[in-house]
Design a protein around this motif. Structure first.
Motif, mmCIF file in Angstrom:
data_model
loop_
_atom_site.group_PDB
_atom_site.id
_atom_site.type_symbol
_atom_site.label_atom_id
_atom_site.label_comp_id
_atom_site.label_asym_id
_atom_site.label_seq_id
_atom_site.Cartn_x
_atom_site.Cartn_y
_atom_site.Cartn_z
ATOM 1 N N GLY A 103 33.221 30.413 31.757
ATOM 2 C CA GLY A 103 33.579 29.634 33.007
ATOM 3 C C GLY A 103 33.813 28.527 32.988
ATOM 4 O O GLY A 103 33.096 27.538 32.213
ATOM 5 N N HIS A 104 34.624 27.844 33.753
ATOM 6 C CA HIS A 104 34.985 26.423 33.958
ATOM 7 C C HIS A 104 35.091 26.000 35.210
ATOM 8 O O HIS A 104 36.039 26.648 35.761
ATOM 9 C CB HIS A 104 35.965 25.874 32.883
ATOM 10 N N ARG A 105 34.525 24.869 35.636
ATOM 11 C CA ARG A 105 34.839 24.190 37.003
ATOM 12 C C ARG A 105 35.438 22.927 36.936
ATOM 13 O O ARG A 105 35.091 22.143 36.131
ATOM 14 C CB ARG A 105 33.490 24.227 37.783
ATOM 15 N N GLU A 106 36.453 22.750 37.476
ATOM 16 C CA GLU A 106 37.420 21.515 37.266
ATOM 17 C C GLU A 106 37.302 20.937 38.670
ATOM 18 O O GLU A 106 37.848 21.316 39.761
ATOM 19 C CB GLU A 106 39.007 21.818 36.961
ATOM 20 N N ASP A 107 36.555 19.772 38.594
ATOM 21 C CA ASP A 107 36.794 18.676 39.773
ATOM 22 C C ASP A 107 36.977 17.487 39.320
ATOM 23 O O ASP A 107 36.471 16.986 38.370
ATOM 24 C CB ASP A 107 35.445 18.829 40.334
ATOM 25 N N TRP A 108 37.796 16.780 40.151
ATOM 26 C CA TRP A 108 38.257 15.507 39.786
ATOM 27 C C TRP A 108 38.587 14.608 41.067
ATOM 28 O O TRP A 108 38.365 15.084 42.297
ATOM 29 C CB TRP A 108 39.362 15.620 38.780
ATOM 30 N N ASP A 109 39.290 13.370 40.909
ATOM 31 C CA ASP A 109 39.543 12.529 41.841
ATOM 32 C C ASP A 109 40.335 13.499 42.782
ATOM 33 O O ASP A 109 41.585 13.961 42.612
ATOM 34 C CB ASP A 109 40.621 11.476 41.448
ATOM 35 N N THR A 115 44.494 19.450 29.012
ATOM 36 C CA THR A 115 43.542 18.675 29.812
ATOM 37 C C THR A 115 42.557 19.143 30.742
ATOM 38 O O THR A 115 41.816 18.362 31.455
ATOM 39 C CB THR A 115 44.502 17.455 30.504
ATOM 40 N N SER A 116 42.557 20.561 30.711
ATOM 41 C CA SER A 116 41.385 21.160 31.619
ATOM 42 C C SER A 116 41.053 22.428 31.096
ATOM 43 O O SER A 116 40.166 22.470 30.242
ATOM 44 C CB SER A 116 42.134 21.361 33.109
#
Length: 313
Positions: free
Chosen positions: A133-139, A170-171
């Motif tokens: 599982g991966h959560r991707e949060d950014w600007d 990159t993610s």
């Protein structure tokens, strides 16, 4: 694999095939021409744009020496998008070309928090490496550049969630090569110094090739680097192998993870050798997310996709 990503306005699946990586990159650039030109327009208005363009020239020179084929990919994507190669490299580097820690402020316990760049990326690997599982949060302003894509070149297939101004890796990236499956997720580290060298988004592209992660880590350890990410890797050729590679400009910490229980990573170093202030900025939010994921994940011997989603939410 579950990816709980930041809210995006367009979340269509893009499918690209090319005879070469450069051909696929050119098609990707053409597909996202409007998005990339808008990104260039937005970023070029910022006061540090000139510095980022100049930094791109240095990073491109370093990359050309070790990975000329990746330089050709970035150039091909720029041509497809109708933007100049210098501008494309400034976008490709993201904030690595700034050469300063962005928006860092010291917290009460002596750690640092990067207010301007919210770091909420969380990876959890469990079920002996079979559930990731991966959560991707950014600007939030970068939401328009996040897409789900599949790129096939020859017999290598990469399916990835990533930023269109970079290459893959990159993610979250799932790669099939020679019948083997590899998965890579990325956690961002903020670095106080970024010397000239191969940039971290090129390292991420190398790890997305689908080779064994120990091999990729060994290669990068021999090459001058400007900084680094955390790479969570699952390599499947029979039973899954789980590897973690934490990277700075000076050091590479590689270890195979004993999957007797869940493994998780957020935005701070876990290797004791790298837990020093000169290697990066430790965020309070990262430690809180890491502790929360540990508590929730270790309550379950085996985890369902719904269990994973509840941890990432």
């Amino acid at each position: 694999i579950i990816s709980a990503m930041m809210e995006v306005s367009k979340n269509e699946f893009i499918d690209i095939e090319g005879k070469t990586a450069e051909e696929a990159a050119a098609e990707k650039g053409e597909i996202f021409r409007e998005v990339l030109q808008e990104a260039k327009k937005r970023e070029s208005k910022k006061p540090d744009w000139g510095k980022r363009v100049r930094a791109g020239l240095e990073y491109r020179k370093s990359t050309e020496e070790h990975f000329p084929h990746y330089v050709r990919e970035v150039t091909a994507q720029a041509e497809g998008a109708g933007i100049g190669p210098d501008e494309a490299w400034a976008l490709f580097l993201e904030n690595e070309g700034e050469n300063i820690p962005v928006g860092s402020v010291e917290s009460v316990d002596g750690h640092h928090d990067t207010n301007n760049r919210p770091q909420r990326c969380t990876t959890v690997i469990t079920n002996h490496g079979n559930l990731i599982g991966h959560r991707e949060d950014w600007d939030p302003e970068m939401a328009e550049t996040v897409r789900l894509m599949r790129i096939k070149v020859g017999g290598v297939v990469r399916v990835f969630l990533g930023y269109v101004d970079t290459l893959s890796g990159t993610s979250v990236t799932i790669t099939k090569r020679d019948g083997k499956i590899s998965v890579q997720t990325i956690n961002y580290f903020d670095h106080p110094e970024k010397p000239a060298g191969v940039p971290r988004n090129i390292t991420a592209r190398l790890f997305s090739e689908g080779h064994h992660p120990e091999e990729a880590a060994r290669r990068m350890s021999e090459i001058p680097r400007s900084s680094g990410y955390n790479h969570n890797c699952v390599f499947k050729n029979g039973e899954p192998e789980v590897w973690n590679v934490e990277m700075t400009a000076k050091e590479v910490a590689t270890r195979r993870i004993d999957m007797k229980g869940p493994f998780m990573h957020t935005n701070h170093y876990l290797d004791p050798r790298l837990m020093t202030a000169d290697h990066g900025f430790d965020t309070v939010s990262s430690r809180i997310r890491y502790a929360r994921a540990n508590i929730l994940a270790k309550r379950r011997e085996e985890m369902s996709p719904d269990d994973m989603q509840s941890i990432l939410d």
